[in-house]
Write an enzyme that holds these catalytic residues in place. Structure first.
Site, PDB file in Angstrom:
ATOM      1  NE  ARG A   1      -3.569   2.259   2.871  1.00 53.81           N
ATOM      2  CZ  ARG A   1      -3.764   2.590   3.886  1.00 53.81           C
ATOM      3  NH1 ARG A   1      -3.400   1.834   5.296  1.00 53.81           N
ATOM      4  NH2 ARG A   1      -4.546   3.794   4.189  1.00 53.81           N
TER       5      ARG A   1
ATOM      6  CG  ASP B   1       0.020   8.553   8.049  1.00 54.21           C
ATOM      7  OD1 ASP B   1      -1.068   8.696   8.026  1.00 54.21           O
ATOM      8  OD2 ASP B   1       0.882   8.066   8.763  1.00 54.21           O
TER       9      ASP B   1
ATOM     10  CD  GLU C   1       2.281   5.012   6.943  1.00 50.88           C
ATOM     11  OE1 GLU C   1       2.210   3.989   7.519  1.00 50.88           O
ATOM     12  OE2 GLU C   1       1.813   6.151   7.296  1.00 50.88           O
TER      13      GLU C   1
ATOM     14  CB  THR D   1       5.768  -4.598   3.544  1.00 53.92           C
ATOM     15  OG1 THR D   1       5.203  -5.065   4.728  1.00 53.92           O
ATOM     16  CG2 THR D   1       6.846  -3.564   3.571  1.00 53.92           C
TER      17      THR D   1
ATOM     18  CD1 TRP E   1      -5.091  -3.511   4.766  1.00 54.65           C
ATOM     19  CD2 TRP E   1      -3.352  -4.493   4.056  1.00 54.65           C
ATOM     20  NE1 TRP E   1      -3.976  -2.608   4.650  1.00 54.65           N
ATOM     21  CE2 TRP E   1      -2.821  -3.475   4.310  1.00 54.65           C
ATOM     22  CE3 TRP E   1      -2.441  -5.357   3.380  1.00 54.65           C
ATOM     23  CZ2 TRP E   1      -1.447  -2.970   4.212  1.00 54.65           C
ATOM     24  CZ3 TRP E   1      -1.559  -5.051   2.927  1.00 54.65           C
ATOM     25  CH2 TRP E   1      -0.998  -3.813   3.281  1.00 54.65           C
TER      26      TRP E   1
END
Length: 496
Positions: A53, A57, A63, A66, A421
């Site tokens: 991703r 931030d 940012e 992993t 995710w």
């Protein structure tokens, strides 16, 4: 738990140094940095087909999180791939800044403190069983994490102020932690964050979110940082008795330990005992070594982790930092700072040494001091350039592989999609969204069946893809470097 998934989220420092005058403010510089990302994904928060991703931030910090990895070397390679992605974005931003009439260079730093004293983090994630007793876990893990900085800190030149004389410290992050355990991340900055978002089956798993760690440049330090924590977690999960080192004041302790490079700073436990970081780490290492001896190593790097852990403690105990000054970040940096200080007769308050400290974390492969030390054989590495290049475009063999295949296939067909995710969704088929809760699942027939439906609309989607790529133009030249996974068996997208 024989298998575990790991992940690390790294916030990067970002700055512009013009030839004269003041640089661009962080928010404007961040917009330049993420322009190709927004053009490509219509958002500053995207997943890329290596499963990771990429996003902006709070505080305009770029940012990179992993993909979920079940192997420590994959984790380290994926983390290093994030540095490369940020470097590519920085070089493209620098070119656009010059086109707009500005001068100077864009710097991306993988560190934790900027020149104004602001801190940004490196957050570790460990999948742990739901059955793990959290109170016992935190009681054991907090003392370990408070003292872990002596084996895995990034090191820092602390300049003279009302509190400290100029000196070298173990950690960049230690002075910016405010609680031991909390559900917050920015307001109070706890060592362990309790927000329970497992991104998996919540009945079986929870996610341990550790936000105290320093960002590491050294891959060997990263291996010790993640590997030692994993071993301690395995021992806790197995119910192995561990001596009570619960600290009376973890925040006072973490700061006192950071600022005593001898490792002899004494901190008080809840039982009133005075102990040092060495005492705590030595006892935990002794228990872990016995645990591994009795139960066996769960991966091939365990012996390397234990040997480096022991040698690092020996280096701190004896002051013989040369034992680890090619493998542990704080020792590598300390050696460099001391060499420059001696050669140029500078005290630790000199701005040049602060620049050395910052430049060590520069992700630019030709300019960053850590990368220079690697090329000169003065810093060890366990991940090759080829492995990092592979990790930029190829996900690890976990659920990330599904995410990467889904994104790459949809991209090749020109189909719009969204993922996170857990979820996988084609924009024009929202009712067919697939939820994959198993983080170890590299294959899922439901996802494959959904992607197979794209073949029936190939001509329509290819035409739409051509129009979209023509509209976006040159921005794709950059984003294609890390948003297309090679080897995916899908049609080649049309050329611009």
């Amino acid at each position: 738990m024989d298998r575990r998934v790991y992940g690390v989220e790294t916030e990067f420092g970002l700055t512009h140094r013009p030839e004269t005058g003041r640089g661009l403010p962080p928010d404007e510089l961040a917009r330049y940095l993420f322009r190709p990302v927004v053009d490509f994904g219509r958002s500053s928060n995207i997943f890329i087909p290596n499963g990771s991703r990429l996003y902006l931030d709070v505080g305009s910090h770029p940012e990179y999180a992993t993909a979920e990895c079940d192997d420590l070397i994959d984790l380290i390679a994926s983390d290093r791939a994030g540095e490369r992605v940020m470097h590519d974005l920085a070089m493209a931003a620098q070119e656009r800044i010059h086109q707009d009439g500005f001068t100077g260079a864009v710097y991306v730093l993988k560190n934790n403190v900027d020149s104004a004293g602001n801190s940004y983090g490196s957050h570790e994630n460990y999948l742990i069983p739901r059955t793990t007793h959290f109170r016992r876990l935190s009681g054991i893990l907090l003392p370990f994490l408070v003292t872990r900085q002596i084996i895995a800190g990034a090191g820092r030149v602390v300049q003279e102020d009302d509190t400290y004389e100029a000196h070298f410290a173990f950690s960049q992050r230690a002075d910016h932690m405010w609680e031991g355990i909390s559900s917050a991340t920015t307001r109070s900055r706890p060592i362990i964050n309790t927000r329970d978002e497992p991104h998996a089956d919540a009945a079986s798993h929870r996610r341990l979110h550790v936000i105290v760690g320093d960002s590491n440049m050294s891959t060997t330090t990263s291996l010790l940082r993640y590997g030692s924590t994993d071993l301690v977690l395995r021992m806790i999960e197995a119910g192995v008795p561990i001596e009570d080192f619960e600290l009376e004041n973890p925040i006072a302790a973490i700061r006192a330990i950071s600022h005593d490079i001898s490792g002899q700073a004494r901190v008080r436990t809840r039982t009133g005992e005075q102990v040092t970081a060495i005492n705590i780490q030595r006892e935990i290492l002794r228990r872990v070594t016995r645990f591994v001896s009795e139960r066996g190593a769960h991966h091939s790097h365990v012996d390397q982790i234990l040997e480096l852990w022991d040698r690092t403690l020996q280096a701190v105990e004896t002051g013989e930092h040369q034992l680890i000054d090619q493998e542990i970040d704080w020792a590598i940096k300390k050696r460099l700072v001391e060499e420059v200080s001696h050669q140029r007769r500078l005290d630790l308050n000199h701005p040049r040494l602060q620049q050395i400290d910052m430049a060590y974390h520069d992700v630019h492969p030709d300019r960053g001091l850590y990368h220079l030390l690697v090329r000169r054989g003065r810093a060890a590495t366990i991940v090759s350039g080829a492995q990092v290049t592979h990790a930029m475009t190829t996900p690890p063999p976990t659920r990330a592989a599904l995410r990467g295949e889904f994104l790459s296939t949809a991209r090749a067909y020109g189909a719009e999609c969204t993922v996170d995710w857990v979820h996988h969704k084609l924009t024009d088929r929202p009712l067919e969204a697939i939820m994959v809760k198993d983080p170890f699942a590299a294959k899922d027939q439901r996802v494959e069946a959904l992607l197979d439906k794209l073949g029936d609309r190939s001509s329509e989607l290819q035409e739409r893809s051509l129009e979209e790529r023509s509209r976006q133009g040159a921005t794709l030249a950059l984003t294609d470097k890390y948003t297309r996974a090679p080897g995916t068996q899908v049609p080649e997208p049309p050329l611009i």
